[in-house]
Design an enzyme around this catalytic site. Structure first.
Site, PDB file in Angstrom:
ATOM      1  N   ARG A 180      -7.785 -11.968  10.755  1.00 43.51           N
ATOM      2  CA  ARG A 180      -6.855 -11.370  10.105  1.00 43.51           C
ATOM      3  C   ARG A 180      -7.589 -10.567   8.792  1.00 43.51           C
ATOM      4  NH1 ARG A 180      -1.836 -12.160   9.470  1.00 43.51           N
ATOM      5  NH2 ARG A 180      -0.926 -11.315   7.128  1.00 43.51           N
ATOM      6  N   CYS A 194       1.267  -1.436  -0.038  1.00 46.66           N
ATOM      7  CA  CYS A 194      -0.092  -0.212   0.345  1.00 46.66           C
ATOM      8  C   CYS A 194       1.052   1.174   0.522  1.00 46.66           C
ATOM      9  CB  CYS A 194      -1.252   0.016   1.707  1.00 46.66           C
ATOM     10  SG  CYS A 194      -1.973   1.240   1.275  1.00 46.66           S
ATOM     11  N   ARG A 233      -8.344  -8.715   5.766  1.00 47.65           N
ATOM     12  CA  ARG A 233      -7.815  -8.323   4.169  1.00 47.65           C
ATOM     13  C   ARG A 233      -8.405  -7.746   3.391  1.00 47.65           C
ATOM     14  NH1 ARG A 233      -4.499  -8.161   7.554  1.00 47.65           N
ATOM     15  NH2 ARG A 233      -1.387  -8.427   7.466  1.00 47.65           N
ATOM     16  N   GLU A 289      -4.772  -8.132  -3.075  1.00 49.31           N
ATOM     17  CA  GLU A 289      -4.926  -8.448  -2.038  1.00 49.31           C
ATOM     18  C   GLU A 289      -4.224  -7.062  -1.120  1.00 49.31           C
ATOM     19  OE1 GLU A 289      -3.880  -9.766   1.915  1.00 49.31           O
ATOM     20  OE2 GLU A 289      -2.263  -9.652   0.649  1.00 49.31           O
TER      21      GLU A 289
END
Length: 330
Positions: free
Chosen positions: A162, A71, A164, A118
């Site tokens: 988690r 990112c 995502r 992702e």
């Protein structure tokens, strides 16, 4: 039908593992040298290095592009200059200098049937939402893909909290639904090794430090500090910094015994990697690699849904102005 796919920002191949039942990987790219070692040990090929030096014209033709990209904020430097010169610019220009740009230029050149990207959950809010907005516009308006995005939590498939974001795109306006992830999943104790070396147990010095650190911050009213895992539930998110002290996921070992960190094999299991997956690097490197990886079972379900959408070939009926497809997200 078998599909050709490419694996960008491949890490140690978690996304590739999920797609291998549906075809053949024809190109992989990963700059980290230690990750390349693990990838080669498990897949028999060494990924190409820096994606910025890859000529998109030389990337093999493929049906599906896969990328777990970093990112980064997008600068609009140069856009105003182009305007002043009377030149047209597009959103793709705004992404130059970022690694997303390299994905976009490969998609533009090779026109795959579909892609899966992702990223961390916070991609949506990154740089006050500008990053995600530009990504969306590039994929939809400039590259012409029908795009779906959703945040999925892996804890129904592996014992780890988690979350995502997954971004799926199709060259045709295909109908697509993200998989339903179970609410309840396996318990943490199910992935633990029975006999663990003493070296994974925290030293008295480190354990005392972590306890003092947590106490100091709890007095200030915040939740910083170690996480002692509930073995009958799921763990915190495994991160790339786990190698430092293991503090976010500590395994209790009974009264009077310091807790321990997970072993690299347990980290592999926490991410849903098969037992046959080879760990050929140091513990430090392995912790970083599994912390940076994907939860394989989640991607496996997405892969199944993507292939079903391609083979079903049903298109969306609802469109918005100018014939663009409604951007689907939850």
């Amino acid at each position: 039908m078998l599909y050709k796919f490419i694996d960008l920002f491949a890490g140690i191949g978690g996304i590739r593992l999920a797609f291998e039942p549906y075809g053949e990987c024809v190109f992989s790219c990963e700059w980290d040298l230690k990750a390349q070692e693990t990838y080669e040990a498990n897949f028999g090929e060494k990924p190409v290095g820096d994606i910025r030096s890859v000529d998109e014209k030389e990337v093999p033709d493929h049906d599906i592009l896969l990328a777990g990209f970093p990112c980064q904020p997008f600068s609009i430097a140069g856009v105003s200059k182009k305007k002043s010169l009377g030149r047209e610019h597009g959103f793709l220009d705004e992404t130059q200098g970022t690694l997303f740009f390299d994905i976009a230029r490969i998609i533009k050149e090779k026109q795959p049937k579909a892609f899966l990207l992702e990223n961390v959950k916070n991609l949506r809010s990154h740089d006050k939402g500008k990053t995600f907005k530009i990504i969306k516009k590039v994929l939809e308006e400039e590259l012409g893909y029908t795009v779906y995005a959703d945040v999925l939590n892996a804890k129904g498939l592996v014992p780890q909290n988690r979350e995502r974001i997954y971004i799926v795109g199709f060259k045709k306006p295909l109908k697509f639904d993200f998989p339903e992830i179970p609410k309840e999943g396996p318990a943490l104790h199910e992935i633990l090794e029975k006999d663990v070396e003493d070296k994974y147990t925290l030293s008295d010095k480190l354990w005392d430090y972590l306890q003092a650190y947590k106490e100091k911050h709890s007095k200030k009213g915040n939740g910083f500090g170690y996480g002692l895992a509930d073995l009958n539930s799921y763990s915190r998110t495994l991160s790339a910094r786990y190698y430092k002290d293991g503090s976010e996921i500590l395994i209790p070992q009974g009264e009077g015994i310091n807790p321990r960190r997970l072993t690299p094999r347990e980290c592999a299991r926490l991410q849903g990697f098969p037992e046959t997956f080879k760990i050929v690097v140091s513990n430090t490197a392995a912790y970083k690699q599994f912390g940076n990886s994907v939860a394989v079972p989640v991607v496996r379900l997405i892969a199944e849904k993507m292939v079903q959408a391609i083979e079903r070939d049903e298109t969306i009926e609802d469109t918005v102005e100018e014939g663009r497809v409604e951007y689907a997200t939850t």
